[in-house]
Write a protein that holds these residues in place. Sequence first.
Motif, mmCIF file in Angstrom:
data_model
loop_
_atom_site.group_PDB
_atom_site.id
_atom_site.type_symbol
_atom_site.label_atom_id
_atom_site.label_comp_id
_atom_site.label_asym_id
_atom_site.label_seq_id
_atom_site.Cartn_x
_atom_site.Cartn_y
_atom_site.Cartn_z
ATOM 1 N N GLY A 195 0.780 -1.232 0.000
ATOM 2 C CA GLY A 195 0.000 0.000 0.000
ATOM 3 C C GLY A 195 0.809 1.277 0.000
ATOM 4 N N THR A 196 2.145 1.170 -0.077
ATOM 5 C CA THR A 196 3.008 2.353 -0.105
ATOM 6 C C THR A 196 3.731 2.430 -1.442
ATOM 7 O OG1 THR A 196 3.370 2.376 2.284
ATOM 8 C CG2 THR A 196 5.025 3.466 0.935
ATOM 9 N N THR A 197 3.786 3.610 -2.015
ATOM 10 C CA THR A 197 4.482 3.819 -3.279
ATOM 11 C C THR A 197 5.460 4.984 -3.141
ATOM 12 O OG1 THR A 197 2.729 5.295 -4.072
ATOM 13 C CG2 THR A 197 2.556 2.960 -4.654
ATOM 14 N N VAL A 254 7.013 13.755 5.584
ATOM 15 C CA VAL A 254 6.708 14.396 4.304
ATOM 16 C C VAL A 254 7.026 13.413 3.190
ATOM 17 C CG1 VAL A 254 7.101 16.744 5.157
ATOM 18 C CG2 VAL A 254 9.010 15.438 4.204
ATOM 19 N N SER A 255 6.434 13.634 2.043
ATOM 20 C CA SER A 255 6.609 12.699 0.922
ATOM 21 C C SER A 255 7.980 12.787 0.285
ATOM 22 C CB SER A 255 5.527 12.959 -0.135
ATOM 23 O OG SER A 255 4.245 12.707 0.392
ATOM 24 N N ASP A 256 8.616 13.971 0.338
ATOM 25 C CA ASP A 256 9.894 14.193 -0.325
ATOM 26 C C ASP A 256 10.922 14.679 0.700
ATOM 27 O OD1 ASP A 256 8.684 13.708 -2.923
ATOM 28 O OD2 ASP A 256 7.848 15.724 -2.769
ATOM 29 N N PRO A 270 1.369 6.676 1.276
ATOM 30 C CA PRO A 270 1.241 7.873 2.123
ATOM 31 C C PRO A 270 2.586 8.286 2.711
ATOM 32 C CG PRO A 270 0.456 5.923 3.268
ATOM 33 C CD PRO A 270 0.728 5.478 1.862
ATOM 34 N N ALA A 271 2.688 9.561 3.107
ATOM 35 C CA ALA A 271 3.934 10.062 3.684
ATOM 36 C C ALA A 271 4.272 9.278 4.954
ATOM 37 C CB ALA A 271 3.789 11.548 4.007
ATOM 38 N N MET A 282 8.676 6.204 11.784
ATOM 39 C CA MET A 282 9.166 5.367 10.685
ATOM 40 C C MET A 282 10.592 5.761 10.322
ATOM 41 S SD MET A 282 5.936 4.957 8.085
ATOM 42 C CE MET A 282 4.417 4.168 8.605
ATOM 43 N N THR A 283 11.360 4.791 9.836
ATOM 44 C CA THR A 283 12.732 5.071 9.438
ATOM 45 C C THR A 283 13.109 4.256 8.211
ATOM 46 O OG1 THR A 283 14.974 5.395 10.295
ATOM 47 C CG2 THR A 283 13.909 3.301 10.807
#
Length: 277
Positions: free
Chosen positions: A78-80, A140-142, A103-104, A109-110
Amino acid sequence: MTRTQTRRWGRSIGVTALIAVTMAGCVGAPAGSVSTDAPGLASTETVAPDPALPEQAPRLSDLAPGTLIATGAFDDRGTTGRIEIRANGAASGFDVTLAGISPAPAAGMTLELNSLPPDSSDAELKSGFSYYRYDSLAQVSDQTFRVPSPGYGGFESNDPSYMRTAVIWAPAAGSDFGFDNVVSTAPLTWDLPDMNPGLEVVDHGAADGAAGQATLAADGAPIGYRVARGDTSAGIMARFGITMEDLEWLNPDRDRNRLVLADITLNLAPGSRGLRM
């Protein structure tokens, strides 16, 4: 401050165990020597430098800063998103960019670079040799960060391409940080020059200082060697026609002082770097 840590077989997440201590093969012993402190040591000796060696092996710092050296895509569970790894002029690190992570990352998370392939189970990934970012990812996504951070040591090898999988981990419920559940994995594709040109491993047969059992591929090429008690690093190097630098490059998950230990199996195949037999 972002920190990185080394995880060998059997995870250890010690906040004060800095990467420079856990990863440096020369701590407590002069370069070119085999420590006598480790139990089960096959033999003790000092290895003289090989005058035929080039003055300097290829390094990451030889690449222009910004050179793209690895890519991968997160596309499971489910993560891209994408990961890009670039040279940054340092001899012992590089920049990592995460882009479009959806999702971000959530709190705690690491990111980890793991030597095992992406189809490994969560339990296997937990025990695989890896480098990881001790601090949590930004939510954040980036984002871009250096691995390892300045002041926290470097890699045991000039060639990190044995890291086969990028893993985003989530902590256990109630924990601020940790490696409990795999959120997503990304197979890494590396684009590096040959960092050990001319390496050729040939078994010349058992001899004094190298009386252990070699494992051979179908074509006769040595792929592993089980160290026998009484073996020496010089004997092993002579048996297989390699240098200490070659032996370290082939076994980046072992520091220099723990290469010649009775009953361990050394990797001799370039394609199996970072994997234990």
